[in-house]
Design an enzyme around this catalytic site. Structure first.
Site, PDB file in Angstrom:
ATOM      1  N   ARG A 278      49.498  38.358  39.286  1.00  0.00           N
ATOM      2  CA  ARG A 278      50.220  38.173  40.280  1.00  0.00           C
ATOM      3  C   ARG A 278      50.318  36.477  40.646  1.00  0.00           C
ATOM      4  NH1 ARG A 278      48.235  43.081  41.864  1.00  0.00           N
ATOM      5  NH2 ARG A 278      46.566  42.026  42.575  1.00  0.00           N
TER       6      ARG A 278
ATOM      7  N   GLU B 129      31.892  45.359  42.870  1.00  0.00           N
ATOM      8  CA  GLU B 129      31.257  46.153  43.678  1.00  0.00           C
ATOM      9  C   GLU B 129      30.390  47.089  42.689  1.00  0.00           C
ATOM     10  OE1 GLU B 129      32.018  49.332  47.254  1.00  0.00           O
ATOM     11  OE2 GLU B 129      33.788  48.314  46.204  1.00  0.00           O
TER      12      GLU B 129
HETATM   13  P1  AMP Z   1      37.999  38.944  44.883  1.00  0.00           P
HETATM   14  O1  AMP Z   1      37.630  38.609  43.767  1.00  0.00           O
HETATM   15  O2  AMP Z   1      37.302  40.159  45.857  1.00  0.00           O
HETATM   16  O3  AMP Z   1      38.333  37.961  45.972  1.00  0.00           O
HETATM   17  O4  AMP Z   1      39.517  39.639  44.769  1.00  0.00           O
HETATM   18  C1  AMP Z   1      40.674  38.929  44.447  1.00  0.00           C
HETATM   19  C2  AMP Z   1      41.429  39.591  43.368  1.00  0.00           C
HETATM   20  O5  AMP Z   1      41.628  40.917  43.401  1.00  0.00           O
HETATM   21  C3  AMP Z   1      42.840  38.659  43.639  1.00  0.00           C
HETATM   22  O6  AMP Z   1      43.262  38.666  42.089  1.00  0.00           O
HETATM   23  C4  AMP Z   1      43.812  40.036  44.148  1.00  0.00           C
HETATM   24  O7  AMP Z   1      45.022  39.946  43.525  1.00  0.00           O
HETATM   25  C5  AMP Z   1      42.852  41.276  43.939  1.00  0.00           C
HETATM   26  N1  AMP Z   1      42.912  42.020  45.269  1.00  0.00           N
HETATM   27  C6  AMP Z   1      41.436  42.214  45.796  1.00  0.00           C
HETATM   28  N2  AMP Z   1      41.611  43.169  47.063  1.00  0.00           N
HETATM   29  C7  AMP Z   1      43.014  43.104  46.903  1.00  0.00           C
HETATM   30  C8  AMP Z   1      43.694  43.925  48.078  1.00  0.00           C
HETATM   31  N3  AMP Z   1      43.061  44.201  49.269  1.00  0.00           N
HETATM   32  N4  AMP Z   1      45.067  43.836  48.064  1.00  0.00           N
HETATM   33  C9  AMP Z   1      45.464  43.286  46.930  1.00  0.00           C
HETATM   34  N5  AMP Z   1      44.998  42.753  45.837  1.00  0.00           N
HETATM   35  C10 AMP Z   1      43.643  42.589  46.077  1.00  0.00           C
END
Ligand code: AMP
Length: 176
Positions: free
Chosen positions: A59, A96
């Site tokens: 995305r 996680e």
């Molecule tokens: P993080 O590494 O936990 O910051 O997760 C970020 C990545 O996971 C991004 O590339 C987002 O597209 C995806 N992502 C994580 N949580 C969500 C969520 N609640 N809704 C949509 N995409 C998410």
């Protein structure tokens, strides 16, 4: 000016129970809010002499390409493992449960590049921090990190990116 938040669709329980998924496809498919979201990021970074926009599969590419074009910068693909054909740099990060890895071509960024990192959403910050490490390993100078959505509250994603100029268009609080 539109309220961009109105274009984000929330799907609870996707891709698994307990996740409140923020769907940005509903924003991307409409010209006016899509343009506005690109323009705001471009406006913020226009004087930072960005030479490369690096974005995270998949995305991140939707905005990343448009932003790179308007900033007069090149575009760099950060991908999931095994997708890039030439020699890559790799970076793993904690999820996680378990770990994940992202890759970037070794020659995608050079020493002296001023890099804007883009992804659609900041949650725990693990993905973005891994991308920061990749870019810096290659010798890039990170001038900023941009997101359409920042999940605020208990996840503390921004703390992982301490010391960088983090710009997010929409803050959405996470319910505990
Ligand atoms: P993080 O590494 O936990 O910051 O997760 C970020 C990545 O996971 C991004 O590339 C987002 O597209 C995806 N992502 C994580 N949580 C969500 C969520 N609640 N809704 C949509 N995409 C998410």
């Amino acid at each position: 000016m539109t309220n961009l938040l109105n274009y984000i669709r929330t799907i609870d329980g996707f891709p698994k129970e307990g996740i409140s998924f923020k769907d940005i496809t509903t924003l991307a498919k409409e010209h006016a809010p899509f343009k506005e979201s690109c323009d705001k990021i471009i406006q913020y970074f226009k004087d930072k002499k960005i030479t490369k926009v690096a974005a995270i599969e998949a995305r991140g590419y939707v905005w990343g390409g448009a932003i790179a074009y308007q900033l007069g910068a090149g575009f760099v693909l950060i991908r999931k493992p095994g997708k890039l054909p030439a020699e890559t740099l790799k970076e793993s990060y904690e999820l996680e449960y378990g770990t994940d890895t992202i890759e970037m071509h070794k020659d995608a960024i050079e020493k002296g590049d001023n890099v804007l990192l883009f992804d659609d959403l900041l949650a725990t910050g693990g993905t973005a921090k891994a991308a920061v490490n990749l870019i810096e390993k290659a010798g890039g100078d990170i001038k900023g990190i941009a997101f359409v959505i920042e999940l605020t509250g208990s996840l503390h994603g921004r703390d992982k990116l301490d010391g960088y100029d983090v710009f997010s268009l929409l803050d959405i609080p996470v319910e505990e």
